[in-house]
Each structure stands twice: as structure tokens, then as C-alpha cells.
Scaffold this motif. Structure first.
Motif, PDB file in Angstrom:
ATOM      1  N   TYR A  17      -7.797   4.178  40.901  1.00 48.26           N
ATOM      2  CA  TYR A  17      -6.906   5.462  40.168  1.00 48.26           C
ATOM      3  C   TYR A  17      -6.864   5.378  37.960  1.00 48.26           C
ATOM      4  O   TYR A  17      -6.806   5.878  37.494  1.00 48.26           O
ATOM      5  CB  TYR A  17      -5.701   5.870  39.661  1.00 48.26           C
ATOM      6  CG  TYR A  17      -5.647   6.141  41.529  1.00 48.26           C
ATOM      7  CD1 TYR A  17      -6.048   7.382  42.437  1.00 48.26           C
ATOM      8  CD2 TYR A  17      -4.829   5.915  42.150  1.00 48.26           C
ATOM      9  CE1 TYR A  17      -6.388   8.155  43.583  1.00 48.26           C
ATOM     10  CE2 TYR A  17      -4.731   6.079  43.343  1.00 48.26           C
ATOM     11  CZ  TYR A  17      -5.326   7.117  44.343  1.00 48.26           C
ATOM     12  OH  TYR A  17      -5.158   7.350  45.672  1.00 48.26           O
ATOM     13  N   ARG A  22     -11.528   6.469  35.037  1.00 52.41           N
ATOM     14  CA  ARG A  22     -10.384   6.508  35.388  1.00 52.41           C
ATOM     15  C   ARG A  22      -8.848   6.939  34.764  1.00 52.41           C
ATOM     16  O   ARG A  22      -7.933   7.977  34.891  1.00 52.41           O
ATOM     17  CB  ARG A  22     -10.410   6.765  36.988  1.00 52.41           C
ATOM     18  CG  ARG A  22     -11.534   6.536  37.585  1.00 52.41           C
ATOM     19  CD  ARG A  22     -11.558   7.033  39.218  1.00 52.41           C
ATOM     20  NE  ARG A  22     -12.231   6.898  39.727  1.00 52.41           N
ATOM     21  CZ  ARG A  22     -13.308   5.379  40.717  1.00 52.41           C
ATOM     22  NH1 ARG A  22     -12.566   4.499  40.915  1.00 52.41           N
ATOM     23  NH2 ARG A  22     -13.965   5.658  40.892  1.00 52.41           N
ATOM     24  N   CYS A  70       1.179   6.637  42.891  1.00 52.38           N
ATOM     25  CA  CYS A  70       0.149   6.367  42.993  1.00 52.38           C
ATOM     26  C   CYS A  70       0.141   4.908  43.024  1.00 52.38           C
ATOM     27  O   CYS A  70      -1.315   3.987  43.418  1.00 52.38           O
ATOM     28  CB  CYS A  70      -1.189   6.757  41.875  1.00 52.38           C
ATOM     29  SG  CYS A  70      -0.857   6.195  40.395  1.00 52.38           S
ATOM     30  N   LEU A 145      -5.440  12.825  41.384  1.00 45.04           N
ATOM     31  CA  LEU A 145      -5.650  11.927  42.371  1.00 45.04           C
ATOM     32  C   LEU A 145      -7.010  12.050  43.634  1.00 45.04           C
ATOM     33  O   LEU A 145      -7.663  10.365  43.494  1.00 45.04           O
ATOM     34  CB  LEU A 145      -4.834  11.198  42.607  1.00 45.04           C
ATOM     35  CG  LEU A 145      -3.335  10.687  41.723  1.00 45.04           C
ATOM     36  CD1 LEU A 145      -2.248  10.386  42.723  1.00 45.04           C
ATOM     37  CD2 LEU A 145      -4.294  10.070  40.576  1.00 45.04           C
TER      38      LEU A 145
END
Length: 358
Positions: A17, A22, A70, A145
Motif C-alpha cells: 500500500y 501509492r 493495513c 486500499l
């Protein structure tokens, strides 16, 4: 699975992520929280201490929740199919972390908040308000996400295709340049014998073998070669075999129909299929007849060997056919058969490509 491979998979899953730019999405998310969720609702003068309290401290707990989710829960539980542990931990953190956040807000942050922005002083209303904010931001964060995962999936598909092509090129190079040691030893023995006992064909035999090796080295670096050149190299190979057919117990003959001009074929495809027959000297004199039929988009190769193929020759020919099928897919057809009349037959179809006359 080796520890190194598992570690690489874990690192990729953990930082998926944040890689490939990103991290910008995370920066934009927190910038949105800063400008619209913090500075946009403050009426007091904006100072570093105000930003520290109303942005950094106010969002500390929810940031811990997001990045536990995450960086830890998804890669170490969800992606390892530990679904029960994943959901239990997620729910536990989702309901317990707002408790700490609420106590922190009530005992500390409320003192610095504008009167109309303060949480209710009673715990349960404040807790429910905090949990509601967690849920809304969690849904937004999860959507972000999700799109990152889809982007990574698309990138992974592209990477796999590129790696597959790279592997095929390596396999093709190995297939083209892999000269059998048995064939080399037999050829060198033939040249040595010709040099020891001079024959009229000795100079031609040496020149022919050197031309064959030179062609292998030059065309072995390319995916396609002009069909006319491949056929000429095949004729050179056959001449080399026939120069010493009495000692080698092998005579080869080639018939061609069709025009090779303006067409390409997989480099060394015709050379490699002939090599297995030259690895071992037959016990008795044998004939090898090759027939090539050149069509518009395909080449039909038929080989008839007037002996039953032994186990080693069968294995070599089947491996040759499988290698080219793996490399070129359904466009290559290969069939081998030991016939009832103590002969063997090979039929092969190769795709042809039009060239620009090089």
C-alpha cells in the motif's frame, strides 16, 4: 518454502500500500483530513501548537488503527487465510481503540477544543460518537486500499507476463545453443579420423563443420532466421553427415517443395531436430530421409528413419518436440512414431512468418 522466499512475500504484502507511488494516496488522505477536517472548522488562529493538538494528537489513535489494519492485520492474517483471527482482531481493535481515544479526548484534548467542538462529557455518548467517526473513516480508508490492491493485481499480471516472456527467451536461447556433447565428440572424431587418414572430402568436411558451428553461433542469438538460410544450413549439416557415411553408418537425404523466399522460421529448428540422429553411430547402415513442404504460413517436416529408434533417440526427439511446443504453443505440432515395419517417423509443423527480405 524457503525462509528467503517467505520473507520476500511478506515484505511485498506488507508494503504493497506504499510502493509504486501509492504513498501519495496516504499523503492526500491526511492532507484532506488536515485542511477540511481540522483547519476548515477551526475559528481560532492557526499556530503550530493548534495544529499539533487538533490534527496530530486528535488523529493519533485512528492513525494507529488504520496502519495496524493495513501493515499487520491484512498481510499477516487476511492474506495468509487466517480469517477467524483476522476478524476477531479487527473487531477487538475497532471497539477497544475508541475507548482509549475517548478517554484521551475527554481528559486532555477537550481542554484545547473550541466549546462547540468538544465531545460530550459523558463517556458513552462520546464513545459512540468516536466509534461512528472510526467507522466512516475506516470505510473510506478501506476503499482506498481496495483500489490499491486492484492496481497491484494489474501490475502483478503485467510482471508475470514479462517474466514469462523472459523465461521463454532464456529457454529458447538454451534450446538453440545447447549442442549435444555426444554430437560434438562424434563430429570431432570424424574430423580427426579424416585428418589422420586423408580423404578427398577431408578439406570440405572441415570447412562444412566450421560453417555449421558459425551458423549456430550467429543465428543462435536470434528468435527467427530466414527460412532460406536455415535450409542452407540444414543442407550443410547433411553434407557433413554424408561425407563420412561409411564410418558413421548414416546417410541423409533432403527433399524440398515450395519457395522459402520471404519467410522466417524459428532459429535452428531444423538443425536441432537432425542432431539427435547424429549422437550415436547406428549398429548397421541407416538411411535418414527428410522431406520439407513449404506452405504459405507453415512448414511441414517429415523425417523417415529406416531403423527403430532406441530409448535415447526416442527421449531426445520427444524432448525436442515438447520444447518447441512449450515455446511456440499450439502453432507447433509434433508427432513421433515407431512403426511396425521397424522404422520410425517424425512429423512436425512449424509456423512461418513473412519477413522484409533480410
Amino acid at each position: 518454502m524457503s525462509t528467503f522466499v517467505q520473507q520476500e512475500i511478506n515484505n511485498r504484502n506488507r508494503w504493497v500500500y506504499f510502493t509504486r507511488g501509492r504513498w501519495i494516496a496516504h499523503a492526500l488522505y491526511w492532507a484532506w483530513v488536515l485542511f477540511f477536517g481540522t483547519l476548515g472548522r477551526l475559528e481560532q488562529p492557526i499556530t503550530p501548537s493548534v495544529i499539533f493538538v487538533n490534527f496530530f494528537l486528535a488523529n493519533l489513535h485512528i492513525a494507529v488503527f488504520f496502519y495496524l489494519y493495513c501493515l499487520y492485520l491484512i498481510p499477516y492474517f487476511f492474506k495468509r487465510n487466517k480469517n477467524t483471527q483476522f476478524w476477531l482482531l479487527l473487531l477487538l481493535i475497532f471497539f477497544l481503540l475508541p475507548v482509549s481515544d475517548t478517554f484521551f479526548n475527554l481528559t486532555y484534548l477537550n481542554n484545547y477544543m473550541p466549546a462547540d467542538e468538544r465531545l460530550p462529557t459523558d463517556f458513552w455518548p462520546a464513545y459512540l460518537n468516536t466509534t461512528y467517526l472510526y467507522l466512516g473513516n475506516f470505510m473510506l480508508f478501506s476503499m482506498m486500499l481496495f483500489f490499491m490492491e486492484k492496481n497491484e493485481e494489474n501490475n502483478l499480471v503485467v510482471e508475470l507476463e514479462q517474466e514469462k516472456k523472459a523465461i521463454e527467451l532464456v529457454k529458447l536461447d538454451l534450446l538453440k545453443t545447447n549442442i549435444s556433447p555426444d554430437f560434438m565428440m562424434r563430429s570431432l572424431s570424424q574430423l580427426k579420423r579424416a585428418a589422420t587418414v586423408p580423404e578427398p572430402y577431408t578439406p570440405e568436411s572441415i570447412i562444412t563443420f566450421s560453417e555449421l558451428l558459425r551458423y549456430r553461433l550467429y543465428r543462435g542469438k536470434q528468435q527467427q532466421t530466414p527460412l532460406s538460410e536455415e535450409i542452407e544450413a540444414l543442407k550443410t549439416f547433411i553434407n557433413f553427415i554424408n561425407y563420412d557415411q561409411l564410418h558413421n553408418n548414416l546417410k541423409a537425404d533432403l527433399q524440398i517443395t515450395g519457395d522459402p523466399a520471404g519467410k522466417d522460421v524459428a532459429a535452428l529448428a531444423l538443425i536441432n531436430v537432425l542432431e539427435p540422429f547424429c549422437k550415436v553411430i547406428p549398429d548397421e547402415a541407416a538411411d535418414l530421409k527428410l522431406s520439407i513442404q513449404i506452405l504459405t504460413a507453415t512448414l511441414l517436416l517429415t523425417i523417415r528413419y529406416d531403423k527403430t529408434a532406441g530409448e535415447a533417440l526416442v527421449a531426445d526427439l520427444k524432448q525436442y518436440g515438447q520444447d518447441y511446443i512449450d515455446l511456440y504453443g499450439s502453432t507447433v505440432l509434433f508427432n513421433f512414431e515407431n512403426c511396425d515395419d521397424a522404422t520410425c517417423k517424425i512429423e512436425m509443423t512449424l509456423p512461418l512468418l513473412l519477413n522484409d527480405g533480410h
